[in-house]
Design an enzyme around this catalytic site. Structure first.
Site, PDB file in Angstrom:
ATOM      1  N   LYS A 196     -30.503  -3.562 -20.886  1.00  0.00           N
ATOM      2  CA  LYS A 196     -31.355  -4.382 -20.021  1.00  0.00           C
ATOM      3  C   LYS A 196     -31.572  -3.737 -18.663  1.00  0.00           C
ATOM      4  O   LYS A 196     -32.633  -3.923 -18.051  1.00  0.00           O
ATOM      5  CB  LYS A 196     -30.759  -5.780 -19.873  1.00  0.00           C
ATOM      6  CG  LYS A 196     -29.367  -5.820 -19.233  1.00  0.00           C
ATOM      7  CD  LYS A 196     -29.386  -6.036 -17.755  1.00  0.00           C
ATOM      8  CE  LYS A 196     -27.991  -6.075 -17.185  1.00  0.00           C
ATOM      9  NZ  LYS A 196     -27.954  -6.340 -15.727  1.00  0.00           N
ATOM     10  N   ARG A 264     -30.740  -5.115  -7.440  1.00  0.00           N
ATOM     11  CA  ARG A 264     -30.918  -3.683  -7.185  1.00  0.00           C
ATOM     12  C   ARG A 264     -31.936  -3.032  -8.109  1.00  0.00           C
ATOM     13  O   ARG A 264     -32.742  -2.198  -7.688  1.00  0.00           O
ATOM     14  CB  ARG A 264     -29.550  -2.997  -7.316  1.00  0.00           C
ATOM     15  CG  ARG A 264     -28.529  -3.507  -6.332  1.00  0.00           C
ATOM     16  CD  ARG A 264     -27.105  -3.233  -6.780  1.00  0.00           C
ATOM     17  NE  ARG A 264     -26.732  -4.042  -7.933  1.00  0.00           N
ATOM     18  CZ  ARG A 264     -25.517  -4.063  -8.460  1.00  0.00           C
ATOM     19  NH1 ARG A 264     -24.560  -3.316  -7.961  1.00  0.00           N
ATOM     20  NH2 ARG A 264     -25.247  -4.818  -9.511  1.00  0.00           N
TER      21      ARG A 264
END
Length: 346
Positions: A196, A264
């Protein structure tokens, strides 16, 4: 009551102190060499400077040099390092552990071998001399640390080779807001959730592309949805290559969904989509842990190796290959939209 020692005071490990402490267990949180300021802050007022949440009063905090004291008498060890701490965990933690005490980790990622096969982190740790006799387990699924700390309903999978151990671990962690499924398909669960990060970067490119055209804050969901769908298609193919059960795609797709909404990985994808070079984007995010770069590089390298051996076709992974081109070859973002098109005849 059980004694749970968490090694690594990162955001996810620290968030997991909420359900376990609330279940009445003794929680010992040990910092890595990078967590000294975190532990100092927690000892002062229980506030986690990175998670931005106040942990429960009563949790015991340890600096890394106090690790052995924290491990003594523990019923479960939780590994809370990032993928950049995998080797450190193998070298500095595993030799100190009792083989009769189960280990469960929150570290997501895989290691590619020369032949293109991918090794899960639990399997890597089991391959070491210190880890070969340990009962290794892992947590996967769509769960962000801050929302878990806020008690939003979260559904994850605990995976390992022994179902009785998994049931025991579930009894320690599960609450009315932290829901746990169990699987002995370690490769399937770990592969699904590792991927992912790479694909969240790919989907986030669409965010940056929209902002490049129309300004910061512009959002177009069609392009994001198209990249999300392509990501799930490629993740499912990779899951099959790794030998994982197809149903595990729910953990990868769910994890992909939560990841593209913030954090992030979304930042690096957005900067790249805006037209910033990879080197400049990395400079802007200096000091930020970017696991997406690691897993995208490793996965693309694995697919290329499998393709070389006639076991895969890189054309089946156009989004992954483009992400690899961007981060490892310095190419500009140019989504290969037509490569995603299919023709189905029943």
């Amino acid at each position: 009551m059980a004694i749970l020692t968490f090694i690594g005071a990162g955001q996810m490990a620290s968030a997991l102190t909420f359900p376990t402490f609330e279940n009445g267990h003794e929680i010992r949180l040990v910092g890595t060499p990078l967590d000294r300021d975190v532990i100092d802050g927690l000892r002062k007022d229980n506030f986690h400077i990175n998670l931005k949440r106040t942990l429960h009063d009563g949790i015991k905090y340890y600096q890394v040099e106090e690790m052995e004291d924290a491990i003594a008498g523990a019923d479960v060890i939780l590994g809370g390092v990032s993928s950049f701490g995998v080797d450190w965990f193998a070298e500095e933690v595993l030799p100190k552990l009792n083989k009769d005490v189960p280990v469960i980790t929150v570290t997501k990622g895989m290691i590619d071998r020369e032949d293109g096969t991918m090794m899960t982190y639990p399997d890597f740790w089991k391959s070491t001399e210190a880890g070969k006799d340990l009962n290794m387990n892992a947590i996967g699924g769509p769960c962000t640390s801050y929302e878990l700390a806020d008690k939003d309903h979260s559904a994850v999978a605990f995976c390992g080779t022994d179902i009785d151990t998994l049931r025991y671990l579930k009894s320690l962690f599960e609450t009315d807001y932290y829901h746990v499924s169990l699987s002995t398909d370690v490769t399937g669960v770990e592969c699904a959730v590792a991927l992912k990060n790479a694909y969240a970067l790919g989907v986030s490119l669409a965010v940056g592309l929209a902002e490049k055209r129309e300004g910061i804050g512009a959002i177009h969901y069609n392009s994001q949805a198209a990249l999300f769908g392509q990501s799930v298609r490629e993740m499912r193919r990779l899951l099959a290559l790794a030998g994982g059960q197809d149903d595990n795609i729910v953990y990868g797709a769910g994890d992909l969904y939560v990841t593209i909404f913030g954090g992030r990985t979304r930042k690096i994808g957005t900067l790249l989509g805006r037209g910033m070079s990879f080197d400049d984007a990395m400079q802007e995010l200096a000091g930020v842990t970017l696991e997406s770069i690691v897993i995208a590089t490793r996965t693309a390298r694995a697919v290329k190796a499998l393709a070389k051996n006639g076991k895969a076709d890189t054309k089946d992974f156009p989004l992954l290959m483009h992400v690899d081109e961007i981060i490892n070859q310095g190419k500009a973002v140019d989504i290969p939209w037509t490569a995603f098109e299919t023709e189905t005849i029943l």
